[in-house]
Every structure is written in structure tokens, then in C-alpha cells.
Enzyme design. Structure first.
Site, PDB file in Angstrom:
ATOM      1  N   LYS A  83      -3.220   6.636  13.193  1.00  0.00           N
ATOM      2  CA  LYS A  83      -4.992   6.178  13.563  1.00  0.00           C
ATOM      3  C   LYS A  83      -5.711   7.347  13.706  1.00  0.00           C
ATOM      4  O   LYS A  83      -6.663   7.240  13.362  1.00  0.00           O
ATOM      5  CB  LYS A  83      -4.683   5.113  14.522  1.00  0.00           C
ATOM      6  CG  LYS A  83      -4.030   3.907  14.146  1.00  0.00           C
ATOM      7  CD  LYS A  83      -4.606   3.299  12.872  1.00  0.00           C
ATOM      8  CE  LYS A  83      -4.029   1.808  12.602  1.00  0.00           C
ATOM      9  NZ  LYS A  83      -4.638   1.225  11.337  1.00  0.00           N
ATOM     10  N   TYR A  87       2.065   5.032  16.317  1.00  0.00           N
ATOM     11  CA  TYR A  87       0.610   4.312  15.846  1.00  0.00           C
ATOM     12  C   TYR A  87      -0.488   5.260  16.051  1.00  0.00           C
ATOM     13  O   TYR A  87      -1.460   5.327  15.392  1.00  0.00           O
ATOM     14  CB  TYR A  87       0.517   3.219  16.744  1.00  0.00           C
ATOM     15  CG  TYR A  87      -0.587   1.999  16.252  1.00  0.00           C
ATOM     16  CD1 TYR A  87      -0.329   1.253  15.120  1.00  0.00           C
ATOM     17  CD2 TYR A  87      -1.941   1.960  17.230  1.00  0.00           C
ATOM     18  CE1 TYR A  87      -1.611   0.359  14.754  1.00  0.00           C
ATOM     19  CE2 TYR A  87      -2.924   1.205  16.632  1.00  0.00           C
ATOM     20  CZ  TYR A  87      -2.577   0.564  15.492  1.00  0.00           C
ATOM     21  OH  TYR A  87      -3.734  -0.471  15.052  1.00  0.00           O
ATOM     22  N   VAL A 109       0.838  -1.261   0.049  1.00  0.00           N
ATOM     23  CA  VAL A 109       0.042   0.010   0.068  1.00  0.00           C
ATOM     24  C   VAL A 109       1.117   1.224   0.047  1.00  0.00           C
ATOM     25  O   VAL A 109       0.388   2.301  -0.277  1.00  0.00           O
ATOM     26  CB  VAL A 109      -1.025   0.041   1.386  1.00  0.00           C
ATOM     27  CG1 VAL A 109      -2.092  -1.109   1.078  1.00  0.00           C
ATOM     28  CG2 VAL A 109      -0.131  -0.037   2.740  1.00  0.00           C
ATOM     29  N   SER A 165      -8.479   2.901  14.857  1.00  0.00           N
ATOM     30  CA  SER A 165      -8.113   2.075  16.285  1.00  0.00           C
ATOM     31  C   SER A 165      -8.729   2.872  17.162  1.00  0.00           C
ATOM     32  O   SER A 165      -8.787   4.194  16.989  1.00  0.00           O
ATOM     33  CB  SER A 165      -6.465   1.939  16.226  1.00  0.00           C
ATOM     34  OG  SER A 165      -6.252   1.508  17.552  1.00  0.00           O
ATOM     35  N   ASN A 167      -7.456  -1.517   4.975  1.00  0.00           N
ATOM     36  CA  ASN A 167      -7.169  -2.365   6.274  1.00  0.00           C
ATOM     37  C   ASN A 167      -5.670  -2.268   6.777  1.00  0.00           C
ATOM     38  O   ASN A 167      -5.527  -2.492   7.935  1.00  0.00           O
ATOM     39  CB  ASN A 167      -8.089  -3.419   6.271  1.00  0.00           C
ATOM     40  CG  ASN A 167      -7.258  -4.560   7.092  1.00  0.00           C
ATOM     41  OD1 ASN A 167      -7.712  -4.437   8.470  1.00  0.00           O
ATOM     42  ND2 ASN A 167      -6.635  -5.404   6.900  1.00  0.00           N
TER      43      ASN A 167
HETATM   44  P1  NAI Z   1      -2.469  -8.363  10.853  1.00  0.00           P
HETATM   45  O1  NAI Z   1      -0.930  -8.247  11.292  1.00  0.00           O
HETATM   46  O2  NAI Z   1      -3.242  -9.783  11.200  1.00  0.00           O
HETATM   47  O3  NAI Z   1      -2.687  -8.152   9.299  1.00  0.00           O
HETATM   48  C1  NAI Z   1      -2.344  -7.013   8.665  1.00  0.00           C
HETATM   49  C2  NAI Z   1      -2.165  -7.132   7.337  1.00  0.00           C
HETATM   50  O4  NAI Z   1      -1.502  -6.447   6.537  1.00  0.00           O
HETATM   51  C3  NAI Z   1      -1.007  -8.572   6.887  1.00  0.00           C
HETATM   52  O5  NAI Z   1      -1.335  -9.450   6.018  1.00  0.00           O
HETATM   53  C4  NAI Z   1       0.040  -7.590   6.352  1.00  0.00           C
HETATM   54  O6  NAI Z   1       1.029  -8.480   5.396  1.00  0.00           O
HETATM   55  C5  NAI Z   1      -0.298  -6.627   5.646  1.00  0.00           C
HETATM   56  N1  NAI Z   1       0.622  -5.377   5.429  1.00  0.00           N
HETATM   57  C6  NAI Z   1       1.372  -4.937   6.224  1.00  0.00           C
HETATM   58  N2  NAI Z   1       1.987  -4.082   5.652  1.00  0.00           N
HETATM   59  C7  NAI Z   1       1.543  -3.743   4.429  1.00  0.00           C
HETATM   60  C8  NAI Z   1       1.902  -3.090   3.155  1.00  0.00           C
HETATM   61  N3  NAI Z   1       2.872  -2.043   3.422  1.00  0.00           N
HETATM   62  N4  NAI Z   1       1.080  -3.096   2.169  1.00  0.00           N
HETATM   63  C9  NAI Z   1       0.108  -4.146   2.096  1.00  0.00           C
HETATM   64  N5  NAI Z   1      -0.237  -4.976   3.090  1.00  0.00           N
HETATM   65  C10 NAI Z   1       0.400  -4.871   4.260  1.00  0.00           C
HETATM   66  O7  NAI Z   1      -3.347  -7.032  11.524  1.00  0.00           O
HETATM   67  P2  NAI Z   1      -4.722  -6.758  11.756  1.00  0.00           P
HETATM   68  O8  NAI Z   1      -4.765  -7.100  13.503  1.00  0.00           O
HETATM   69  O9  NAI Z   1      -5.663  -7.875  11.149  1.00  0.00           O
HETATM   70  O10 NAI Z   1      -4.723  -5.398  11.351  1.00  0.00           O
HETATM   71  C11 NAI Z   1      -5.581  -4.790  10.309  1.00  0.00           C
HETATM   72  C12 NAI Z   1      -5.743  -3.454  10.735  1.00  0.00           C
HETATM   73  O11 NAI Z   1      -6.615  -3.140  12.095  1.00  0.00           O
HETATM   74  C13 NAI Z   1      -4.481  -2.542  10.931  1.00  0.00           C
HETATM   75  O12 NAI Z   1      -4.681  -1.269  10.365  1.00  0.00           O
HETATM   76  C14 NAI Z   1      -4.388  -2.407  12.317  1.00  0.00           C
HETATM   77  O13 NAI Z   1      -3.803  -1.227  12.747  1.00  0.00           O
HETATM   78  C15 NAI Z   1      -6.118  -2.290  12.751  1.00  0.00           C
HETATM   79  N6  NAI Z   1      -6.322  -2.745  13.885  1.00  0.00           N
HETATM   80  C16 NAI Z   1      -5.923  -3.613  14.849  1.00  0.00           C
HETATM   81  C17 NAI Z   1      -6.156  -4.094  16.158  1.00  0.00           C
HETATM   82  C18 NAI Z   1      -5.643  -5.466  16.796  1.00  0.00           C
HETATM   83  O14 NAI Z   1      -5.720  -5.393  18.010  1.00  0.00           O
HETATM   84  N7  NAI Z   1      -5.327  -6.205  16.080  1.00  0.00           N
HETATM   85  C19 NAI Z   1      -6.817  -2.960  16.879  1.00  0.00           C
HETATM   86  C20 NAI Z   1      -7.091  -1.641  16.206  1.00  0.00           C
HETATM   87  C21 NAI Z   1      -6.673  -1.786  14.786  1.00  0.00           C
END
Ligand code: NAI
Length: 259
Positions: A164, A160, A68, A147, A93
Site C-alpha cells: 500500500k 500489506y 488484476v 490504505s 481498487n
Molecule cells: P473486499 O474484500 O470487500 O473487496 C475486494 C474485491 O477485490 C473482492 O470483490 C475480490 O473478489 C476482489 N479481488 C481480490 N483479488 C482480486 C484479483 N486478483 N483480481 C480482481 N479482483 C480481485 O475488500 P474492500 O475492503 O472493499 O477492499 C477494497 C480495497 O480497499 C482494497 O484494495 C483494500 O486493500 C482497500 N482497503 C480496505 C480497507 C478496509 O478496512 N476494508 C482499509 C484500507 C484499504
């Protein structure tokens, strides 16, 4: 019976190879959408595609490798999707975290990386897709994943939080600007969710399992969230059911922020 909530819609999801993005992809496909699942991690992305096909052989999902932070590549994927299927919905996301650190101890490298993925990534996603969404049938939707850290202050999570918070207010600006062209834009603000990223935070603690249990006790529902509990609200915001909701930051946190 499969849901038809997103029938005839094409949804582009970033960060679809894991956690919330994976669950969102699976559920969008189950709801009848054509899903373009993108991730910088090809293995994770392909695995998500296999999971969709296993759960619903009629589900239409394609993987595109997309970092991204790369505006040019985002443009190619958005243009290609729009040419082939039309483009109705975007879920920005993809995101990353950083090890806990005081502001003065955060390295330039960490700052640049987190801002690039969490902030520039969402910017790129909106910039690359808005021309297509605006040219659509007047019923387009963007969901940006913010978030709780987008509006609450958590110590040692400064970069972070900075990104966010920006994503949350950027979503409002996009809603105001693109609304007249039939594009709704909302954010979701999840609390701690059990994904690899969520667990990464606890792995910085001495005893991760104990730290997770302690965190869960701070939630009125006494547990952390599951990825499908964030994916469903995302689907809601993409769907017709949310046709009068725009510029909103939907908190999905088991009640954490009201205590
Ligand atoms: P996750 O680590 O399970 O998934 C994140 C995905 O984003 C991974 O597949 C990764 O390869 C991909 N990614 C990372 N950098 C990238 C890039 N430069 N280009 C394309 N893809 C990329 O994380 P999760 O928890 O599913 O996070 C999803 C979203 O939710 C994020 O924006 C995170 O900040 C947000 N979030 C997560 C929380 C949590 O407690 N898990 C709480 C609040 C927000």
C-alpha cells in the site's frame, strides 16, 4: 434527481464485486457514468450489476471477469472498453490482506500473493489503461486504493503495508508522468472500513465483534467507515470537481491518523 457528475464518462473499476469497489460502481453509475465493473469473482461482480440495475434502471454497467494479476487480460478489457465506449477513468481498487504475522513468519506464498494482487494489480491497471487515458480528451483520472497502512506502521501487517505504501508513491509517479497528457492520478487511503476484507482482519481475533468495537473506539468519530464513505471520495477524485488535484493521497479515516 440523479447526479450527472460523471455523465459521458466511462469508468473501469477493479474488485467491483464487493465492499468499496461495489459501492463505487453503484455510485459511478448513479452519477451518469458507463461503468465496466470487473472482478475475479464473477458471482460478486454479477451481483453488483444487478444492484446497479435495481437502484437505477437507466444506469449503464457491464461486468467483465478480470484477475488484476493477469496483465494480458487487463489489456484485453482495457482495449475492449476503449474501443466500445472510450475510457476516461480507472479505479484500481482490487486488493487483498493477509493474516497478522511478524515479518520473519510471513511465508513466500503469502508475500507473492499479496504483492501480486495489491501491487502488480495496480501496476497492470495503470500500464494497460494509460495509453487510452492519454489518448482521450485531456480530462482522464485514475484513483488507486491505498490504505492508512500505506504511510502508518501497523505491526504484523508488513506485506500489506509494503504494497500500500508502494501504491501511494506509484500514484504520485504516475501523476507526474501522465499529467502533461491530461491524466490525473490520485490515491485514497482508507481507515478500517466495514467490508468483507475489513471483517476478515477482525476474524483473526478471539471475539471479532468485540475487536471491532475496540478498534472503533480508537477513531475520533468512534466508529469504523462504511464502503460508501470511501466510494464518495473516490467519485470526487474522478470528477471535474477535482480537476486541479493530482498526485494526492486522500486520507479517509474518520480522523484516526491525526490522533
Ligand atoms: P473486499 O474484500 O470487500 O473487496 C475486494 C474485491 O477485490 C473482492 O470483490 C475480490 O473478489 C476482489 N479481488 C481480490 N483479488 C482480486 C484479483 N486478483 N483480481 C480482481 N479482483 C480481485 O475488500 P474492500 O475492503 O472493499 O477492499 C477494497 C480495497 O480497499 C482494497 O484494495 C483494500 O486493500 C482497500 N482497503 C480496505 C480497507 C478496509 O478496512 N476494508 C482499509 C484500507 C484499504
Amino acid at each position: 434527481m440523479a447526479s450527472t457528475r460523471l455523465a459521458d464518462r466511462t469508468v473501469l473499476v477493479t474488485g467491483a464485486g464487493s465492499g468499496i469497489g461495489r459501492e463505487t460502481t453503484i455510485r459511478c453509475a448513479e452519477a451518469g457514468a458507463t461503468v465496466i465493473a470487473t472482478d475475479v469473482d464473477s458471482n460478486g461482480g454479477q451481483e453488483t450489476v444487478s444492484m446497479v440495475q435495481e437502484a437505477d434502471p437507466d444506469g449503464v454497467v457491464e461486468f467483465e471477469k478480470l484477475d488484476v494479476t493477469n496483465r494480458e487480460r487487463f489489456g484485453e478489457v482495457a482495449d475492449g472498453t476503449a474501443d466500445q465506449y472510450g475510457l476516461d477513468c480507472v479505479v484500481n481498487n482490487a486488493g487483498t490482506g493477509h493474516p497478522p504475522a511478524n515479518v520473519e513468519d510471513v511465508s513466500d506464498g503469502t508475500f507473492d500473493y499479496v504483492v501480486d494482487v495489491n501491487l502488480r494489480g495496480v501496476w497492470n491497471g495503470c500500464q494497460a489503461t494509460l495509453p487510452h487515458l492519454k489518448a482521450g480528451d485531456g480530462d482522464a483520472a485514475i484513483v488507486n486504493v491505498s490504505s492508512l497502512a500505506g504511510f502508518l506502521g501497523f505491526p504484523k501487517q508488513s506485506v500489506y503495508s509494503l504494497t500500500k505504501g508502494a501504491v501511494l508513491n506509484f500514484s504520485r509517479a504516475v501523476a507526474a508522468e501522465a499529467g502533461p497528457a491530461g491524466v490525473r492520478c490520485n490515491a485514497v487511503c482508507p481507515g478500517f472500513t466495514d467490508t468483507p476484507l475489513g471483517r476478515q482482519y477482525f476474524e483473526t481475533k478471539g471475539d471479532p465483534e468485540k475487536a471491532m468495537e475496540k478498534a472503533a473506539r480508537q477513531y475520533p468519530l468512534k466508529r469504523l467507515g462504511e464502503p460508501e464513505e470511501i466510494a464518495e471520495p473516490i467519485l470526487f477524485l474522478l470528477s471535474e470537481e477535482a480537476s486541479w488535484i493530482s498526485g494526492h493521497g486522500l486520507v479517509v479515516d474518520g480522523g484516526f491518523s491525526i490522533t
